[in-house]
Design a protein around this motif. Structure first.
Motif, PDB file in Angstrom:
ATOM      1  N   VAL A   1      -2.157  -6.835  -6.640  1.00 46.97           N
ATOM      2  CA  VAL A   1      -3.513  -7.408  -6.594  1.00 46.97           C
ATOM      3  C   VAL A   1      -3.673  -8.513  -7.637  1.00 46.97           C
ATOM      4  O   VAL A   1      -4.255  -9.567  -7.371  1.00 46.97           O
TER       5      VAL A   1
ATOM      6  N   ILE B   1     -13.293  -6.575  -5.363  1.00 45.46           N
ATOM      7  CA  ILE B   1     -11.835  -6.469  -5.443  1.00 45.46           C
ATOM      8  C   ILE B   1     -11.359  -5.232  -4.696  1.00 45.46           C
ATOM      9  O   ILE B   1     -11.662  -4.102  -5.067  1.00 45.46           O
ATOM     10  N   LEU B   2     -10.620  -5.486  -3.645  1.00 43.64           N
ATOM     11  CA  LEU B   2     -10.039  -4.396  -2.854  1.00 43.64           C
ATOM     12  C   LEU B   2      -8.713  -3.986  -3.464  1.00 43.64           C
ATOM     13  O   LEU B   2      -8.026  -4.809  -4.057  1.00 43.64           O
ATOM     14  N   ASP B   3      -8.331  -2.745  -3.291  1.00 44.79           N
ATOM     15  CA  ASP B   3      -6.954  -2.384  -3.587  1.00 44.79           C
ATOM     16  C   ASP B   3      -6.225  -2.484  -2.241  1.00 44.79           C
ATOM     17  O   ASP B   3      -6.870  -2.584  -1.190  1.00 44.79           O
TER      18      ASP B   3
ATOM     19  N   ILE C   1      -7.625  -9.150   1.023  1.00 41.98           N
ATOM     20  CA  ILE C   1      -7.918  -9.037  -0.415  1.00 41.98           C
ATOM     21  C   ILE C   1      -8.418 -10.383  -0.945  1.00 41.98           C
ATOM     22  O   ILE C   1      -9.412 -10.465  -1.661  1.00 41.98           O
TER      23      ILE C   1
ATOM     24  N   HIS D   1      -8.461   2.678  -7.215  1.00 39.95           N
ATOM     25  CA  HIS D   1      -8.954   1.551  -8.010  1.00 39.95           C
ATOM     26  C   HIS D   1      -7.894   0.449  -8.005  1.00 39.95           C
ATOM     27  O   HIS D   1      -6.701   0.738  -8.169  1.00 39.95           O
ATOM     28  N   PRO D   2      -8.299  -0.807  -7.826  1.00 40.78           N
ATOM     29  CA  PRO D   2      -7.306  -1.892  -7.765  1.00 40.78           C
ATOM     30  C   PRO D   2      -6.437  -1.999  -9.014  1.00 40.78           C
ATOM     31  O   PRO D   2      -5.312  -2.503  -8.944  1.00 40.78           O
TER      32      PRO D   2
ATOM     33  N   SER E   1       0.873  -1.185   0.000  1.00 39.26           N
ATOM     34  CA  SER E   1       0.000   0.000   0.000  1.00 39.26           C
ATOM     35  C   SER E   1       0.907   1.232   0.000  1.00 39.26           C
ATOM     36  O   SER E   1       0.988   1.978   0.959  1.00 39.26           O
TER      37      SER E   1
ATOM     38  N   GLU F   1     -12.488   3.284   0.157  1.00 41.14           N
ATOM     39  CA  GLU F   1     -11.704   2.646  -0.918  1.00 41.14           C
ATOM     40  C   GLU F   1     -11.064   3.805  -1.673  1.00 41.14           C
ATOM     41  O   GLU F   1     -11.725   4.548  -2.389  1.00 41.14           O
TER      42      GLU F   1
END
Ligand SMILES: *Cc1c(COP(=O)(O)O)cnc(C)c1O
Length: 428
Positions: free
Chosen positions: A387, A350-352, A340, A379-380, A297, A376
């Motif tokens: 990811v 879908i998480l980033d 994730i 964007h992932p 991250s 959030e």
């Protein structure tokens, strides 16, 4: 009007504050007054996001920018959606990444760019900005081709995703990408040094587009009002806990401001990655930053959060009040990846990596009778390097058209202030 954190005699206009970036004493600007917006909150369901944005910003700008012009700036800034999506039973994802560069920084960057453009007439302005990834992209997009404005973006070598790098380096024209052999804190340090360099500032106009700039930081308060509206629409505005993935603590600081302005969040959680200066500080009372570590991250790889002094100010520099109002959680790399994977398997969402940090921090504090919201923030697809690997999906999984112009232009410098000054002089 804006005062400074170190000297309450400072009294600067919005215009001067956004041009100066930092106040004369080298500390951060802070609004002299924080008024509550009870009427706005009463009627919020009836208002558009643009109307909310206008009222929130007018609260700080007053009549410095005429209403008609301020409305125009807001309309150019708040021109995409902020959906609130239910992920699990009482957990919602507040998606702030539907702007042009796919991260939440678009709103602040665009508000600042449009305000500066409103004020710049003939003089050339240099925007100097350090980025851990997403600020650079948002600033490059918002300031691209703005008249009389040069933008110098410092990013740490090998520490941002290839997607983020392209967003910064393929613009050209008035957008200069500078790659620094060092980490984000080093980039941030050189930017601060330039601001405190009287000789340089005498020669050229510089301003910043980091969240130290009130023009970028304050518009983020709008998110919290929009969130309140969305929750009210589904009758979930009570017992709300929110978790914000935090690096420089600008976004979360905006959240704490929104509470001062009348919004009633029950718990506000700052979730960090292993760069955990603040979670450790809140539990021990000792402010002890360590060397910044690289994580997935990356926009939160910060160990000395720039905006933290503002948060302390909101609570009158009283540690007890602060720790009552702010929860902070550290989420490690394994927990982030695991979340994730789990969320994708259970819900297909879908998480980033940043949102995942926020979600883990939220779950640790959320009770069954409460409504939980995590922000959030990107964007992932911006983080396919990680990811994609975790979920075994590829970029084309998302139906997003990525048309970068392929030519990257990069100016490389060592972690040396003189090299930065030489570069600034070169382009001026
Ligand atoms: C910048 C950023 C953050 C951190 O926000 P701060 O205001 O610096 O705390 C979190 N997530 C993403 C995706 C970001 O780009």
């Amino acid at each position: 009007m804006f005062t400074s954190l170190k000297n309450c005699n400072v009294n600067d206009t919005f215009k001067n504050s956004i041009f100066n970036g930092l106040s004369v004493d080298g500390s951060l600007y802070f609004p002299r007054k924080i008024k509550t917006l009870d009427e706005l909150i009463q009627n919020i369901k009836e208002l558009s996001n643009q109307e909310i944005g206008f009222l929130v910003m007018k609260n700080f700008i007053n009549s410095e920018i005429p209403d008609k012009e301020l409305k125009k700036i807001i309309d150019q800034t708040i021109n995409f959606d902020f959906p609130l999506k239910q992920i699990e039973n009482n957990i919602f994802s507040f998606e702030l990444f539907h702007g042009p560069t796919l991260a939440f920084k678009d709103v602040g960057a665009s508000f600042l760019a449009n305000s500066l453009e409103y004020y710049t007439k003939d003089k050339v302005l240099n925007i100097l900005v350090a980025t851990s990834g997403d600020t650079g992209a948002a600033v490059a997009n918002s300031f691209f081709n703005k008249k009389n404005i040069n933008v110098i973006i410092l990013y740490p070598k090998n520490k941002i995703s290839s997607f983020q790098q392209k967003q910064i380096t393929t613009r050209g024209n008035n957008i200069y990408a500078v790659e620094l052999a060092g980490d984000f804190d080093a980039c941030q340090h050189l930017v601060k040094q330039a601001f405190n360099d009287k000789k340089l500032r005498k020669k050229i106009n510089i301003s910043s587009a980091n969240s130290i700039n009130v023009g970028r930081w304050l518009p983020q308060i709008i998110y919290y009002f929009i969130l309140h509206k969305e929750l009210k629409k589904i009758n979930k505005e009570k017992e709300v806990c929110i978790s914000i993935p935090s690096g420089n603590f600008g976004n979360i600081c905006a959240g704490l401001m929104s509470k001062k302005m009348g919004l009633n969040f029950k718990k506000i959680i700052a979730s960090t990655n292993i760069n955990d200066t603040i979670p450790r500080y809140l539990s021990s009372g000792v402010f002890d930053p360590k060397q910044t570590k690289r994580t997935i991250s990356n926009a939160m790889d910060v160990s000395i959060p720039n905006n933290f002094p503002r948060i302390e100010k909101i609570y009158d520099d009283n540690f007890k009040t602060l720790s009552k109002n702010l929860i902070s959680e550290m989420v490690d790399e394994f927990q982030t990846k695991d979340e994730i994977k789990k969320i994708f398997n259970n819900t297909k969402y879908i998480l980033d990596p940043h949102g995942a940090v926020g979600l883990v921090g939220l779950k640790r504090n959320l009770k069954d009778n409460e409504t939980g919201v995590f922000f959030e923030t990107a964007h992932p697809i911006k983080f396919m390097d990680t990811v994609g690997k975790i979920l075994k999906i590829r970029e084309d999984f998302f139906k997003i058209n990525l048309n970068f112009n392929n030519k990257e232009t990069i100016h490389k410098i060592k972690n040396d202030y003189n090299e930065l000054v030489n570069f600034i002089n070169l382009i001026n």
